[in-house]
Design a protein around this motif. Structure first.
Motif, PDB file in Angstrom:
ATOM      1  N   MET A   1      20.940  30.398 -26.626  1.00  0.00           N
ATOM      2  CA  MET A   1      21.320  31.202 -25.726  1.00  0.00           C
ATOM      3  C   MET A   1      21.530  30.127 -24.428  1.00  0.00           C
ATOM      4  SD  MET A   1      18.508  33.599 -23.415  1.00  0.00           S
ATOM      5  CE  MET A   1      18.585  34.873 -24.710  1.00  0.00           C
ATOM      6  N   ALA A   2      22.573  30.651 -23.515  1.00  0.00           N
ATOM      7  CA  ALA A   2      23.008  29.774 -22.430  1.00  0.00           C
ATOM      8  C   ALA A   2      21.964  29.752 -21.314  1.00  0.00           C
ATOM      9  CB  ALA A   2      24.575  30.360 -21.822  1.00  0.00           C
ATOM     10  N   LYS A   3      21.873  28.798 -20.505  1.00  0.00           N
ATOM     11  CA  LYS A   3      21.037  28.743 -19.494  1.00  0.00           C
ATOM     12  C   LYS A   3      21.604  29.315 -18.274  1.00  0.00           C
ATOM     13  CE  LYS A   3      18.219  24.556 -20.719  1.00  0.00           C
ATOM     14  NZ  LYS A   3      18.222  23.152 -20.188  1.00  0.00           N
ATOM     15  N   LEU A   4      20.737  29.849 -17.367  1.00  0.00           N
ATOM     16  CA  LEU A   4      21.373  30.322 -16.265  1.00  0.00           C
ATOM     17  C   LEU A   4      21.744  29.201 -15.292  1.00  0.00           C
ATOM     18  CD1 LEU A   4      18.781  33.331 -15.207  1.00  0.00           C
ATOM     19  CD2 LEU A   4      21.245  33.725 -15.934  1.00  0.00           C
ATOM     20  N   PRO A   5      22.591  29.440 -14.371  1.00  0.00           N
ATOM     21  CA  PRO A   5      22.919  28.445 -13.575  1.00  0.00           C
ATOM     22  C   PRO A   5      21.850  27.961 -12.657  1.00  0.00           C
ATOM     23  CG  PRO A   5      24.654  29.940 -13.570  1.00  0.00           C
ATOM     24  CD  PRO A   5      23.634  30.542 -14.368  1.00  0.00           C
ATOM     25  N   ASP A   6      21.584  26.882 -12.206  1.00  0.00           N
ATOM     26  CA  ASP A   6      20.686  26.357 -11.170  1.00  0.00           C
ATOM     27  C   ASP A   6      20.956  26.649  -9.760  1.00  0.00           C
ATOM     28  OD1 ASP A   6      18.819  25.062  -9.837  1.00  0.00           O
ATOM     29  OD2 ASP A   6      19.090  23.224 -10.585  1.00  0.00           O
ATOM     30  N   PHE A   7      20.693  28.427  -9.528  1.00  0.00           N
ATOM     31  CA  PHE A   7      20.937  28.594  -8.242  1.00  0.00           C
ATOM     32  C   PHE A   7      20.372  28.144  -7.258  1.00  0.00           C
ATOM     33  CE2 PHE A   7      21.863  32.380 -11.215  1.00  0.00           C
ATOM     34  CZ  PHE A   7      23.246  32.613 -11.041  1.00  0.00           C
ATOM     35  N   GLU A   8      19.019  27.864  -7.530  1.00  0.00           N
ATOM     36  CA  GLU A   8      18.396  27.151  -6.125  1.00  0.00           C
ATOM     37  C   GLU A   8      18.989  25.982  -6.076  1.00  0.00           C
ATOM     38  OE1 GLU A   8      13.565  26.553  -5.473  1.00  0.00           O
ATOM     39  OE2 GLU A   8      14.319  25.658  -7.176  1.00  0.00           O
ATOM     40  N   GLY A   9      19.339  25.064  -7.055  1.00  0.00           N
ATOM     41  CA  GLY A   9      19.758  23.723  -6.893  1.00  0.00           C
ATOM     42  C   GLY A   9      21.247  23.903  -6.164  1.00  0.00           C
ATOM     43  N   LEU A  10      22.025  24.679  -6.552  1.00  0.00           N
ATOM     44  CA  LEU A  10      23.274  24.942  -5.957  1.00  0.00           C
ATOM     45  C   LEU A  10      23.260  25.406  -4.472  1.00  0.00           C
ATOM     46  CD1 LEU A  10      25.157  26.728  -8.814  1.00  0.00           C
ATOM     47  CD2 LEU A  10      25.813  24.519  -7.828  1.00  0.00           C
ATOM     48  N   ALA A  11      21.964  26.338  -4.060  1.00  0.00           N
ATOM     49  CA  ALA A  11      22.091  26.620  -2.649  1.00  0.00           C
ATOM     50  C   ALA A  11      21.478  25.684  -1.990  1.00  0.00           C
ATOM     51  CB  ALA A  11      21.207  27.952  -2.858  1.00  0.00           C
ATOM     52  N   ILE A  12      20.579  24.674  -2.460  1.00  0.00           N
ATOM     53  CA  ILE A  12      19.973  23.535  -1.640  1.00  0.00           C
ATOM     54  C   ILE A  12      21.263  22.640  -1.388  1.00  0.00           C
ATOM     55  CG2 ILE A  12      18.589  21.576  -1.709  1.00  0.00           C
ATOM     56  CD1 ILE A  12      16.419  23.470  -3.165  1.00  0.00           C
ATOM     57  N   PHE A  13      21.860  22.297  -2.560  1.00  0.00           N
ATOM     58  CA  PHE A  13      23.006  21.356  -2.276  1.00  0.00           C
ATOM     59  C   PHE A  13      24.138  22.114  -1.189  1.00  0.00           C
ATOM     60  CE2 PHE A  13      27.762  21.213  -3.816  1.00  0.00           C
ATOM     61  CZ  PHE A  13      27.760  19.611  -3.373  1.00  0.00           C
ATOM     62  N   ALA A  14      24.226  23.157  -1.262  1.00  0.00           N
ATOM     63  CA  ALA A  14      25.238  23.800  -0.265  1.00  0.00           C
ATOM     64  C   ALA A  14      24.579  23.496   1.162  1.00  0.00           C
ATOM     65  CB  ALA A  14      25.521  25.242  -0.347  1.00  0.00           C
ATOM     66  N   LYS A  15      23.467  23.716   1.454  1.00  0.00           N
ATOM     67  CA  LYS A  15      22.666  23.527   2.653  1.00  0.00           C
ATOM     68  C   LYS A  15      22.864  22.169   3.369  1.00  0.00           C
ATOM     69  CE  LYS A  15      21.196  26.396   4.563  1.00  0.00           C
ATOM     70  NZ  LYS A  15      21.848  27.304   5.859  1.00  0.00           N
ATOM     71  N   VAL A  16      22.808  21.095   2.316  1.00  0.00           N
ATOM     72  CA  VAL A  16      22.615  19.633   2.655  1.00  0.00           C
ATOM     73  C   VAL A  16      24.162  19.514   3.034  1.00  0.00           C
ATOM     74  CG1 VAL A  16      22.487  17.519   1.639  1.00  0.00           C
ATOM     75  CG2 VAL A  16      20.739  19.042   1.207  1.00  0.00           C
ATOM     76  N   VAL A  17      25.198  19.994   2.340  1.00  0.00           N
ATOM     77  CA  VAL A  17      26.637  19.930   2.808  1.00  0.00           C
ATOM     78  C   VAL A  17      26.939  20.419   4.073  1.00  0.00           C
ATOM     79  CG1 VAL A  17      28.829  20.556   2.063  1.00  0.00           C
ATOM     80  CG2 VAL A  17      27.413  19.758   0.167  1.00  0.00           C
ATOM     81  N   GLU A  18      26.269  21.670   4.238  1.00  0.00           N
ATOM     82  CA  GLU A  18      26.546  22.305   5.563  1.00  0.00           C
ATOM     83  C   GLU A  18      25.703  21.595   6.922  1.00  0.00           C
ATOM     84  OE1 GLU A  18      24.842  26.213   8.073  1.00  0.00           O
ATOM     85  OE2 GLU A  18      24.568  26.040   5.856  1.00  0.00           O
ATOM     86  N   LEU A  19      24.747  20.843   6.675  1.00  0.00           N
ATOM     87  CA  LEU A  19      24.005  20.209   7.668  1.00  0.00           C
ATOM     88  C   LEU A  19      24.116  18.606   7.590  1.00  0.00           C
ATOM     89  CD1 LEU A  19      20.880  22.287   7.598  1.00  0.00           C
ATOM     90  CD2 LEU A  19      22.749  22.343   9.061  1.00  0.00           C
ATOM     91  N   ARG A  20      24.910  18.192   6.500  1.00  0.00           N
ATOM     92  CA  ARG A  20      25.241  16.584   6.392  1.00  0.00           C
ATOM     93  C   ARG A  20      24.032  15.868   6.541  1.00  0.00           C
ATOM     94  NH1 ARG A  20      29.973  15.826   4.118  1.00  0.00           N
ATOM     95  NH2 ARG A  20      31.222  17.434   4.542  1.00  0.00           N
ATOM     96  N   SER A  21      22.963  16.419   5.925  1.00  0.00           N
ATOM     97  CA  SER A  21      21.472  15.640   6.031  1.00  0.00           C
ATOM     98  C   SER A  21      20.687  15.963   4.917  1.00  0.00           C
ATOM     99  CB  SER A  21      21.033  15.709   7.655  1.00  0.00           C
ATOM    100  OG  SER A  21      19.618  15.137   7.698  1.00  0.00           O
ATOM    101  N   PHE A  22      19.702  15.575   4.327  1.00  0.00           N
ATOM    102  CA  PHE A  22      18.818  16.011   3.330  1.00  0.00           C
ATOM    103  C   PHE A  22      17.528  16.597   4.316  1.00  0.00           C
ATOM    104  CE2 PHE A  22      21.278  14.234   0.278  1.00  0.00           C
ATOM    105  CZ  PHE A  22      20.823  14.731  -1.060  1.00  0.00           C
ATOM    106  N   ALA A  23      17.260  15.563   5.362  1.00  0.00           N
ATOM    107  CA  ALA A  23      16.179  16.046   6.148  1.00  0.00           C
ATOM    108  C   ALA A  23      16.287  17.199   7.138  1.00  0.00           C
ATOM    109  CB  ALA A  23      15.911  14.883   7.227  1.00  0.00           C
ATOM    110  N   ALA A  24      17.743  17.377   7.509  1.00  0.00           N
ATOM    111  CA  ALA A  24      17.872  18.593   8.154  1.00  0.00           C
ATOM    112  C   ALA A  24      17.740  19.920   7.504  1.00  0.00           C
ATOM    113  CB  ALA A  24      19.444  18.470   8.913  1.00  0.00           C
ATOM    114  N   ALA A  25      18.568  19.804   6.122  1.00  0.00           N
ATOM    115  CA  ALA A  25      18.271  21.000   5.135  1.00  0.00           C
ATOM    116  C   ALA A  25      16.909  21.232   4.864  1.00  0.00           C
ATOM    117  CB  ALA A  25      19.034  20.424   3.825  1.00  0.00           C
ATOM    118  N   ALA A  26      16.227  20.165   4.655  1.00  0.00           N
ATOM    119  CA  ALA A  26      14.619  20.469   4.210  1.00  0.00           C
ATOM    120  C   ALA A  26      13.986  21.183   5.434  1.00  0.00           C
ATOM    121  CB  ALA A  26      14.059  19.018   4.064  1.00  0.00           C
TER     122      ALA A  26
END
Length: 308
Positions: A1-26
């Protein structure tokens, strides 16, 4: 069975891209910086490619990160929009409510007040299901039901709205031909008209002011699955029936039928609003339930409309 995409990881990655910072995203996501970093590392491991080039001073997207960022940002935006819409619907009354009501009560007492409900809540729609049968609210997907009975124990959440007296009645013509029963046990010698959806349709239970209880098994030429269908037969002198006030009240007032066994009554039921168990109900369900509760709580006597 195929796994679901890592939606949480993708959303967190998008937030890091948006803010250009791991700390700001956190900070914006109310997560620890370590949790954000682990989510991105998990996504990189799953995809088999680095998404960021990281130094102590600078965070830059790799080619793989650049290609993924657009889709991840759209995924995050869609998720936020879907959640906002769902939250808005749970607060603002909007959408369809499925309501199950006994047939005659629905026609005479519920349908006439729905226009006022729609004036108050124009974005709510009602699917009104009319049936005297005891519908399975949970199994059949209903949001709310009205029931007129002494409710048995169940998993449903019940709210008593108002009393609903019942009367044992007959026409003057029937009583003249067959005599007047003076005690519930006398009904065994009379023609009684039955209603199939009583809790005990083959047995009528009576109690008097002294607390004496009597059960009788009536018999007769007619049984129906809708209480209003008994009224013409009672008026025509076909037999005796036990009916709720909203069906027989006007016929009693006009003298077409009369109440017998006045010192006895069947267990008095009530109008109950019932809902499935569970967590918070959507606003559309809450406003309809409250509207019905307020209307019927104010009604001292629920009866059928006057006939012309």
């Amino acid at each position: 069975m195929a796994k679901l995409p890592d939606f949480e990881g993708l959303a967190i990655f998008a937030k890091v891209v948006e803010l250009r910072s791991f700390a700001a995203a956190a900070g914006e996501l109310a997560l620890s910086k370590a949790t954000v970093s682990k989510a991105v590392s998990r996504l990189e491991e799953r995809l088999g490619a680095r998404l960021f080039n990281r130094t102590s001073r600078r965070l830059a997207l790799t080619d793989a990160g650049q290609k993924l960022s657009g889709r991840a940002e759209r995924l995050l935006a869609d998720g936020e929009a879907a959640e906002s819409e769902a939250l808005a619907q749970s607060v603002a009354p909007r959408g369809l409510v499925r309501l199950a009501v006994p047939m005659t009560f629905g026609v005479k007492a519920v349908a006439p007040i729905l226009p006022e409900f729609f004036r108050q809540y124009p974005d709510v729609a009602v699917d009104l299901h009319l049936s005297d049968a005891m519908v399975d609210l949970i199994g059949e997907g209903f949001d709310v039901g009205l029931r007129i009975a002494s409710l048995p124990d169940s998993s449903l959440i019940a709210r008593r709205l108002c009393a609903m007296p019942r009367y044992t009645v007959a026409s003057a013509a029937y009583l003249k031909r067959h005599g007047r029963p003076m005690h519930p046990m006398h009904l065994a010698q009379h023609r009684c008209l039955g209603y199939a959806y009583l809790s005990t349709p083959d047995v009528w239970h009576y109690i008097n002011a002294r607390g004496e209880q009597v059960s009788v098994r009536p018999g007769g030429p007619l049984r129906v699955n809708n209480g209003e269908a008994l009224l013409p037969a009672v008026i025509a002198g076909l037999g005796i029936a036990d009916l709720p006030d909203f069906i027989v009240g006007d016929a009693i007032a006009s003298g077409e039928v009369e109440v017998i066994l006045k010192d006895w009554k069947q267990t008095e039921g009530a109008v109950h609003l019932v809902t499935p168990p569970g967590g918070p109900r959507p606003a559309r369900v809450e406003v309809l339930a409250d509207f019905l509760a307020k209307h019927f709580a104010k009604a001292k006597r629920l009866k059928s409309p006057r006939r012309a």
